[in-house]
Design a protein around this motif. Structure first.
Motif, short mmCIF file in Angstrom:
data_model
loop_
_atom_site.label_atom_id
_atom_site.label_comp_id
_atom_site.label_asym_id
_atom_site.label_seq_id
_atom_site.Cartn_x
_atom_site.Cartn_y
_atom_site.Cartn_z
N PHE A 27 0.84 -1.18 0.00
CA PHE A 27 0.00 0.00 0.00
C PHE A 27 0.89 1.25 0.00
CE2 PHE A 27 0.79 -1.03 4.41
CZ PHE A 27 1.01 0.19 5.02
N ALA A 28 0.29 2.36 -0.37
CA ALA A 28 1.02 3.63 -0.38
C ALA A 28 0.15 4.69 0.28
CB ALA A 28 1.35 4.04 -1.81
N VAL A 29 0.79 5.64 0.92
CA VAL A 29 0.09 6.77 1.51
C VAL A 29 0.75 8.05 1.01
CG1 VAL A 29 -0.50 7.99 3.64
CG2 VAL A 29 -0.56 5.49 3.57
N THR A 30 -0.05 8.99 0.54
CA THR A 30 0.48 10.27 0.06
C THR A 30 -0.12 11.40 0.85
OG1 THR A 30 -1.23 10.61 -1.63
CG2 THR A 30 0.72 9.35 -2.28
N SER A 31 0.65 12.44 1.06
CA SER A 31 0.18 13.67 1.67
C SER A 31 0.45 14.78 0.67
CB SER A 31 0.93 13.93 2.98
OG SER A 31 0.58 15.20 3.50
N THR A 32 -0.61 15.41 0.19
CA THR A 32 -0.48 16.41 -0.87
C THR A 32 -1.07 17.74 -0.41
OG1 THR A 32 -0.80 14.64 -2.50
CG2 THR A 32 -1.04 16.91 -3.28
N PHE A 33 -0.27 18.79 -0.46
CA PHE A 33 -0.75 20.11 -0.13
C PHE A 33 -1.28 20.77 -1.41
CE2 PHE A 33 2.24 18.99 3.15
CZ PHE A 33 1.57 19.37 4.31
N LEU A 125 -4.18 7.81 9.35
CA LEU A 125 -3.73 8.29 8.05
C LEU A 125 -2.58 9.28 8.20
CD1 LEU A 125 -7.16 8.66 6.24
CD2 LEU A 125 -5.25 7.26 5.45
N ARG A 126 -2.68 10.17 9.16
CA ARG A 126 -1.58 11.10 9.42
C ARG A 126 -0.32 10.33 9.82
NH1 ARG A 126 -1.93 16.37 9.62
NH2 ARG A 126 -3.92 17.48 9.74
N HIS A 127 -0.47 9.34 10.69
CA HIS A 127 0.66 8.54 11.14
C HIS A 127 1.36 7.87 9.96
CE1 HIS A 127 2.88 5.93 13.99
NE2 HIS A 127 2.68 4.98 13.10
N LEU A 128 0.56 7.34 9.05
CA LEU A 128 1.12 6.64 7.89
C LEU A 128 1.75 7.59 6.87
CD1 LEU A 128 -1.74 4.04 7.47
CD2 LEU A 128 0.67 3.48 7.90
N SER A 129 1.42 8.87 6.95
CA SER A 129 1.96 9.82 5.98
C SER A 129 3.24 10.49 6.45
CB SER A 129 0.92 10.89 5.64
OG SER A 129 0.70 11.75 6.74
N VAL A 130 3.78 9.99 7.55
CA VAL A 130 5.04 10.54 8.07
C VAL A 130 6.14 9.51 7.88
CG1 VAL A 130 6.22 11.35 10.14
CG2 VAL A 130 3.83 11.97 9.75
N GLN A 139 2.83 -1.37 9.08
CA GLN A 139 1.92 -2.47 8.79
C GLN A 139 0.84 -2.57 9.86
OE1 GLN A 139 1.74 -4.18 6.10
NE2 GLN A 139 3.66 -3.65 5.08
N ALA A 140 1.20 -2.39 11.12
CA ALA A 140 0.21 -2.46 12.20
C ALA A 140 -0.80 -1.32 12.08
CB ALA A 140 0.91 -2.41 13.56
N ALA A 141 -0.31 -0.13 11.76
CA ALA A 141 -1.21 1.02 11.62
C ALA A 141 -2.16 0.81 10.45
CB ALA A 141 -0.39 2.30 11.41
N TYR A 142 -1.65 0.29 9.35
CA TYR A 142 -2.53 0.07 8.21
C TYR A 142 -3.56 -1.02 8.50
CZ TYR A 142 -4.51 -0.58 3.69
OH TYR A 142 -5.42 -0.66 2.68
N ALA A 143 -3.15 -2.07 9.22
CA ALA A 143 -4.11 -3.13 9.56
C ALA A 143 -5.25 -2.57 10.39
CB ALA A 143 -3.39 -4.24 10.32
N VAL A 149 -11.97 1.13 8.47
CA VAL A 149 -12.66 1.41 7.20
C VAL A 149 -13.73 0.35 6.95
CG1 VAL A 149 -12.36 1.49 4.69
CG2 VAL A 149 -10.74 2.67 6.19
N ALA A 150 -13.43 -0.90 7.26
CA ALA A 150 -14.39 -1.99 7.04
C ALA A 150 -15.67 -1.77 7.83
CB ALA A 150 -13.75 -3.33 7.41
N GLU A 151 -15.54 -1.15 9.01
CA GLU A 151 -16.70 -0.94 9.88
C GLU A 151 -17.28 0.46 9.80
OE1 GLU A 151 -15.52 -1.99 13.81
OE2 GLU A 151 -15.12 -4.10 13.31
N ALA A 152 -16.64 1.34 9.03
CA ALA A 152 -17.13 2.72 8.94
C ALA A 152 -18.47 2.76 8.23
CB ALA A 152 -16.12 3.58 8.18
N PRO A 153 -19.42 3.49 8.78
CA PRO A 153 -20.74 3.57 8.12
C PRO A 153 -20.68 4.40 6.85
CG PRO A 153 -20.65 5.06 10.00
CD PRO A 153 -19.38 4.25 10.03
N VAL A 154 -21.45 3.97 5.85
CA VAL A 154 -21.60 4.78 4.65
C VAL A 154 -22.39 6.02 5.04
CG1 VAL A 154 -22.56 4.90 2.33
CG2 VAL A 154 -21.52 2.78 3.15
#
Length: 271
Positions: A27-33, A125-130, A139-143, A149-154
């Motif tokens: 996976f990849a995480v990007t932070s774009t200003f 997400l912030r943690h993964l973008s540093v 890997q633990a943070a992404y898991a 995300v799997a449990e987040a309500p639409v």
């Protein structure tokens, strides 16, 4: 678009991009200003994308759906789905990209959707973008993010924009000037159509009456102003409320907390 090509896409999409990117094994995480007035033109990815505004706001268009999002929601955009993004104000877009084989669950994720993202999801997400995190921590943070995300309500509460071009023009104008208190008939006349036509468009395309949509749009703008440091007494009139007390009551009814508590919770999540 492959993971390795994403940075090139960002460079092409922004006139003066300021991008940080870290690519992991799967996976990849990007932070774009992003600058106000910039956009990502119509494009697709070869991975699933979870797009979240850490600050500012974004208008996401996927097919006939258009959403205006701030940091309390994230857009899930599946592999291969054409979409575009427009940024009316400066902000920070944080996106996670993952191969579709590693979706949160086997089914139900082939359609674009808006998810209600809680503060922990944003913090991850912030943690993964540093950079500088160990592979094990990433890997633990992404898991954990994947579980959230799997449990987040639409979200059914997001500020959707009407598909009808005339109604959408009114919606965009109201987001830009939420204190404009013209009634529906006056707005419809400005577009040369009947009030009934605009009313039908709002209800059909957003699920809300024009009046209810405007309340939600005003509070949506208010969140951005509050997070930008504006005091409650200044935000209330700027989004169309005659009194601070009526603004606080409307805000509490929508978000479950007062404006001050909402901002305090958001800042705590960013620490």
């Amino acid at each position: 678009m492959s993971l390795g090509e994403h940075a090139d896409h960002v460079d092409a999409a922004l006139s003066a991009p300021r991008v940080r990117q870290w690519t992991f094994a799967e996976f990849a995480v990007t932070s774009t200003f992003v600058d106000g007035g910039s956009e990502f033109a119509l494009h697709r990815h070869e991975e699933d994308q979870l797009a979240w505004m850490a600050s500012g706001s974004v208008e996401v268009s996927v097919g006939s759906d258009r959403w205006h999002l701030r940091h309390d929601h994230a857009a899930w955009i599946p592999t291969g789905v054409l979409h575009e993004m427009r940024f009316a104000e400066p902000g920070e877009l944080v996106s996670a990209y993952v191969d579709q084989r590693h979706r949160p669950s086997p089914s139900g994720w082939a359609q674009a959707r808006v998810l209600a993202l809680d503060p922990l999801g944003g913090a991850l997400l912030r943690h993964l973008s540093v950079d500088g995190r160990s592979a094990a921590r990433r890997q633990a943070a992404y898991a954990l993010l994947s579980d959230l995300v799997a449990e987040a309500p639409v979200s059914r509460e997001v500020v959707a924009l009407p598909r009808d071009s005339r109604a959408r023009a009114i919606a965009v104008a109201l987001l830009a000037a939420p204190d404009d208190d013209r009634e529906l008939a006056a707005w419809a006349a400005s577009e040369g159509v009947s009030a009934k036509t605009i009313a039908r468009a709002f209800l059909a395309d957003t699920g809300w009456t024009f009046r209810e949509w405007r309340v939600r749009a005003r509070l949506h703008v208010a969140v951005g102003l509050l997070q930008g440091g504006e005091p409650v007494h200044a935000v209330a009139p700027s989004v169309g409320y005659d009194s601070v007390s009526s603004f606080i009551s409307a805000f509490r009814a929508r978000f479950g907390v007062t404006p001050t508590a909402y901002v305090g919770r958001s800042r705590s999540a960013d620490l």
